[in-house]
Design an enzyme around this catalytic site. Structure first.
Site, PDB file in Angstrom:
ATOM      1  N   HIS A 362       0.802  -1.222   0.000  1.00  0.00           N
ATOM      2  CA  HIS A 362       0.000   0.000   0.000  1.00  0.00           C
ATOM      3  C   HIS A 362       0.834   1.270   0.000  1.00  0.00           C
ATOM      4  O   HIS A 362       0.297   2.353   0.259  1.00  0.00           O
ATOM      5  CB  HIS A 362      -0.912   0.059   1.227  1.00  0.00           C
ATOM      6  N   LYS A 665     -14.961   7.775  -3.192  1.00  0.00           N
ATOM      7  CA  LYS A 665     -16.179   8.049  -2.414  1.00  0.00           C
ATOM      8  C   LYS A 665     -16.780   9.403  -2.799  1.00  0.00           C
ATOM      9  O   LYS A 665     -17.994   9.538  -2.933  1.00  0.00           O
ATOM     10  CB  LYS A 665     -15.863   7.985  -0.913  1.00  0.00           C
TER      11      LYS A 665
HETATM   12  C1  26Q Z   1       3.280   0.444  10.485  1.00  0.00           C
HETATM   13  C2  26Q Z   1       4.190   0.092  11.451  1.00  0.00           C
HETATM   14  C3  26Q Z   1       4.029   0.514  12.754  1.00  0.00           C
HETATM   15  C4  26Q Z   1       2.911   1.273  13.080  1.00  0.00           C
HETATM   16  C5  26Q Z   1       1.990   1.616  12.098  1.00  0.00           C
HETATM   17  C6  26Q Z   1       2.184   1.212  10.782  1.00  0.00           C
HETATM   18  C7  26Q Z   1       1.204   1.589   9.743  1.00  0.00           C
HETATM   19  C8  26Q Z   1      -0.146   1.657  10.006  1.00  0.00           C
HETATM   20  C9  26Q Z   1      -1.043   2.021   9.036  1.00  0.00           C
HETATM   21  C10 26Q Z   1       1.628   1.883   8.468  1.00  0.00           C
HETATM   22  C11 26Q Z   1       0.724   2.235   7.480  1.00  0.00           C
HETATM   23  C12 26Q Z   1      -0.634   2.309   7.760  1.00  0.00           C
HETATM   24  C13 26Q Z   1      -1.642   2.677   6.779  1.00  0.00           C
HETATM   25  C14 26Q Z   1      -1.401   2.880   5.504  1.00  0.00           C
HETATM   26  C15 26Q Z   1      -2.466   3.287   4.574  1.00  0.00           C
HETATM   27  O1  26Q Z   1      -3.583   3.540   4.969  1.00  0.00           O
HETATM   28  N1  26Q Z   1      -2.159   3.346   3.278  1.00  0.00           N
HETATM   29  C16 26Q Z   1      -3.154   3.727   2.290  1.00  0.00           C
HETATM   30  O2  26Q Z   1      -3.801   2.555   1.826  1.00  0.00           O
HETATM   31  C17 26Q Z   1      -4.899   2.866   0.988  1.00  0.00           C
HETATM   32  C18 26Q Z   1      -5.587   1.570   0.621  1.00  0.00           C
HETATM   33  O3  26Q Z   1      -4.831   0.863  -0.302  1.00  0.00           O
HETATM   34  C19 26Q Z   1      -4.441   3.635  -0.237  1.00  0.00           C
HETATM   35  O4  26Q Z   1      -5.577   4.026  -0.945  1.00  0.00           O
HETATM   36  C20 26Q Z   1      -3.637   4.863   0.168  1.00  0.00           C
HETATM   37  O5  26Q Z   1      -3.095   5.481  -0.972  1.00  0.00           O
HETATM   38  C21 26Q Z   1      -2.532   4.462   1.127  1.00  0.00           C
HETATM   39  O6  26Q Z   1      -1.841   5.605   1.591  1.00  0.00           O
END
Ligand code: 26Q
Length: 821
Positions: A362, A665
């Site tokens: 992602h 959305k």
């Molecule tokens: C990782 C390690 C430690 C703590 C937290 C994390 C962590 C948590 C959440 C890293 C990343 C996320 C979330 C990422 C995210 O939401 N990415 C998005 O995913 C969407 C669905 O595919 C895309 O549409 C977005 O472009 C993307 O930014």
């Protein structure tokens, strides 16, 4: 007529069930019940309709030997369940009627639902949309996640700054979950390993863990739209075991034991609120392993004990999807279970593992790629570290065969990053252990192949595939926008929410003036409601005739909320100079949370609220421009925001946003997009037509070229007088009561570094916004574009996306659930 009659008797039955639930489940007489009691009674009433279908689904899936999709995700951002369940069951009107008979307002009750905010943003919400589609498409599936006691923090704005308050979503209880203590598993951590030779002379390893916790499942049935199929969302909660601490000195140490209990239960205490950056915290790794260990034990239990099948056939009953690298320890854990605990050979185990897992990436941001210090990893999971090294050793041997004498390539592809501090690279692990790797939008997948996962793509040219994200039209149109839903149904008939391709039939209605008028009224009603709310709650007057220009998403520099602010200031300057020069009044609305430790994101919020304070209070502006920061943006607020937006801001620097899903959305609710060629914007623009999309900004290759040729933002600042005025106004303290230091880090960052090329895109953005304003004044033209946009958005349904996963990766088929069967 007949439907109506059936509806009425169903309403009577719902009324009766509601009264019974208030009595038997809540234990209160009507007159003593609080609004929350009424909500819970209604939720239990709807739940029992749901459970009927859920039980039949479970029964059917257990009998049939089909493959089940296991969606592994550290986040499921479900949002409120009540209306969604009502819509999917097809009882919205009946419930309304039943509540009316009791003198209760269903909308008020529905609004009382506290949302389970068990996710950060896009990735967590995507998991929730996919469960909705899996159920709707009748695919047997389980979502495996964590039942965080505290979900995403509540954001409040104090003195213009974000302040975080802990979320307590379970305070009034959770009527949707089923507690399943009988399916508890043990999860172990720490300790050491022992190597020995068994009676048959085989080399074996025994893991002597240092501590263990229990994982207790809490199940939420997720019903599909107008089908009998449910999928299961199984969230694990950590609980202390009795023999929690194996260390002898703790025996008899009461306080020590209690402390251990607290520690164990901390594992699922809180969701990490960082998106796109690494926390690097031990507790986060403990969470990840906890999820993976519970889920795999559960899947093996189902396969071996409930279905009575052979473990060597595990891949025939499961297709597991890893939602980013967060659950990628599953690859190592399954190897451990097969090799150590079930004594299966390495090669055979590896073949099974590799055919079970697939990995969705992602992100393209280097700082978001997960890596764990080896010292931390090895201390917490000593046996897993050994297995990881063995996976790596075998893998790198093969790489060396294919690419002899290419040590640099070997170093890049290694699961371990060498250096003074060694790290485990989770993305490399996920790539090596998966049958398929997918990006989430076409551009994103191309860039994965070209940049982030270049070596893996070269090594396995067929492994990386694209599946562009989608969102569920049930929640994002049906639930969020009942007015639009009814209008569309009036035009093209029932059934389109379950088959979004039918939306294409809406296209000719763009030419129908009477239809356009109704379309306009639907949007207008949402804008009026929001304006009324803003007046009541925030004491701000909004003009529903103005252009509602909205940017809601996590606050991040790459998403460039501050570029939007620069445009707002540019408009403000023009208005100050000549009120008549800005003919289209605008209401610019922001919403989104900043990671608590992300200073620049928090400063961007402070900038937005500061600019809002000055502009909204300036009498010279005469309501031509209003700026709002809506606090605590979440699923619930999203459901209010998307339907009222005229303009959707999707302005990330090209090559940074993997996909975006908010963009979809908005467009499904008739907003036009102003955006860059980034993520799924590219495909949205293709689908809706370039004439219906306001495009600006550098392309991804242009961004790369600019960076390579030495980008100098200061030159742009010098050469563009208007841009200079805008930045100087911030720098000189105009929005900070004369304080020149407050926004200095932000302005300096833009002038001297500007890693996300705001200044390079500034003029193009401002010019593009002018075109937006001009088109908006031709109301009929705008409405045509809006209708055509919606008519052409069918591709972005999560049903299409999930079908692609089924066909390209999971190889699963629908299973019909027959009631009473
Ligand atoms: C990782 C390690 C430690 C703590 C937290 C994390 C962590 C948590 C959440 C890293 C990343 C996320 C979330 C990422 C995210 O939401 N990415 C998005 O995913 C969407 C669905 O595919 C895309 O549409 C977005 O472009 C993307 O930014």
């Amino acid at each position: 007529m007949q439907e109506n009659k059936g509806g009425r008797s169903e309403a009577a039955a719902i009324k009766k069930a509601f009264a019974k639930n208030l009595y038997h489940n809540i234990g209160k007489p009507f007159m003593a019940a609080t609004p929350e009691d009424f909500f819970n009674a209604l939720a239990y009433t709807v739940r029992s309709l749901l459970l009927d279908k859920f039980i039949h689904s479970v029964e059917t899936y257990l009998k049939k030997e089909t493959r089940v999709v296991a969606y592994f995700s550290a986040e499921f951002l479900e949002g409120p369940h009540l209306v969604n369940n009502m819509l999917n069951l097809g009882v919205v009107e009946q419930v309304r009627e039943a509540m009316e008979m009791l003198g209760l307002d269903v909308d008020t009750l529905v609004n009382l639902e506290v949302e389970p905010g068990l996710g950060n943003g896009g990735l967590g919400r995507l998991a929730a949309c996919y469960l909705d589609s899996l159920a709707t498409l009748r695919i047997p599936a389980i979502g495996y996640g964590l039942r965080y006691e505290h979900g995403m923090f509540e954001q409040r704005i104090e003195d213009g700054w974000q302040v975080e308050y802990s979320d307590n979503w379970l305070h009034f209880g959770n009527p949707w979950e089923l507690y399943r203590p009988e399916r508890t598993f043990r999860v172990r951590y720490g300790g050491f390993t022992e190597h020995y030779t068994d009676a048959a002379g085989n080399f074996r390893v025994r893991w002597r863990p240092g501590m263990e916790v229990k994982g207790v499942p809490h199940d939420t049935p997720i019903l599909g739209y107008r089908v009998n199929n449910c999928v299961l969302l199984r969230l694990w909660r950590a609980e202390a075991t009795k023999g929690f601490d194996f260390q002898d000195f703790n025996q008899g140490d009461f306080y020590g034991a209690v402390e251990s209990k607290v520690q164990a239960e901390n594992i699922t205490k809180v969701l990490y609120p960082n998106d796109q950056s690494q926390a690097g915290k031990r507790l986060r790794l403990e969470q990840q392993y906890f999820l993976v260990s519970c889920a795999l034990q559960d899947l093996i239990h189902m396969h071996v004990h409930m279905k009575g099948l052979d473990l060597a056939e595990l891949h025939k009953s499961i297709a597991a999807q890893l939602n980013d690298t967060h659950p990628s320890l599953a690859i190592v854990e399954l190897m451990r279970l097969l090799v150590d605990e079930h004594h299966m050979g390495w090669d055979r185990s590896w073949t099974i593992v590799r055919s079970i897992f697939s990995y969705t990436n992602h992100t393209l941001l280097p700082e978001a790629l997960e890596k764990w210090p080896v010292s931390l990893f090895q201390g917490l999971l000593p046996r897993h570290y050994e297995i990881l090294c063995e996976i790596n050793r075998r893998f790198l041997d093969q790489v060396r065969v294919r690419f002899p004498l290419d040590d640099e390539r070997v170093a890049r592809m290694s699961l371990i990053e060498e250096g003074p501090e060694k790290y485990v690279r989770m993305a490399n692990l996920a790539c090596v252990g998966s049958s398929h790797i997918n990006g989430v939008a076409r551009l994103h997948t191309q860039l994965l192949k070209k940049l982030v996962l270049k070596d893996f793509h070269r090594y396995w040219p067929d492994r990386i595939i694209n599946i562009t994200n989608g969102v569920t039209p049930r929640r994002w149109i049906g639930v969020a926008n009942p007015g639009l839903t009814a209008l569309i149904t009036e035009a093209i008939g029932e059934g389109w929410l379950g088959d979004l391709d039918r939306l294409k039939k809406l296209e000719p209605f763009a030419e129908d003036a009477a239809f356009r008028d109704k379309w306009c009224q639907v949007k207008r009603r949402h804008k009026e409601e929001v304006a009324a709310l803003a007046r009541e709650r925030f004491d701000i007057i909004l003009d529903p005739d103005s252009l509602f220009d909205v940017q809601v998403k996590r606050i991040h520099e790459y998403k460039r909320q501050h570029l939007n602010v620069l445009h707002v200031i540019s408009l403000y300057l023009r208005l100050k100079n000549d009120l008549a020069s800005v003919k289209t009044p605008r209401t610019v609305i922001f919403g989104g949370k900043a990671a608590p430790g992300y200073f620049m994101a928090k400063l961007i919020i402070k900038l937005i609220t500061s600019v809002a304070r000055v502009i909204n209070a300036d009498p010279d502006i005469q309501d031509r421009l209003k700026v709002i920061f809506r606090p605590n943006y979440n699923v619930k607020i999203g459901q209010i925001i998307y339907p009222m937006a005229d303009l959707s801001e999707q302005i990330s620097l090209a090559g940074m946003e993997a996909s975006g899903t908010g963009n979809m959305k908005f467009a499904m609710n008739g907003a036009l997009t102003i955006g860059t060629l980034d993520g799924a914007n590219v495909e949205i623009r293709e689908a809706v037509g370039r004439e219906n999309f306001f495009l600006f900004g550098l392309t991804a290759p242009e961004v790369q070229a600019r960076k390579e040729s030495g980008y100098r933002p200061l030159d742009l600042y010098r050469d563009n007088e208007h841009l200079r005025q805008v930045l100087d106004l911030i720098e000189n303290g105009y929005f900070s009561r004369g304080d020149r230091s407050l926004f200095k880090p932000l302005v300096d960052n833009l002038k001297y570094d500007d890693p996300y090329l705001l200044l390079a895109d500034f003029q193009d953005y401002v010019d593009c916004q002018r075109r937006v304003a001009t088109v908006f004044r031709d109301r009929q033209e705008w409405l045509k574009k809006s209708i055509r946009t919606v008519a052409r958005m069918s591709r972005f349904s999560s049903d299409r996306a999930v079908r692609e996963y089924c066909r390209k990766i999971w190889r699963v088929e629908p299973v019909e659930v027959v009631m009473g069967g």
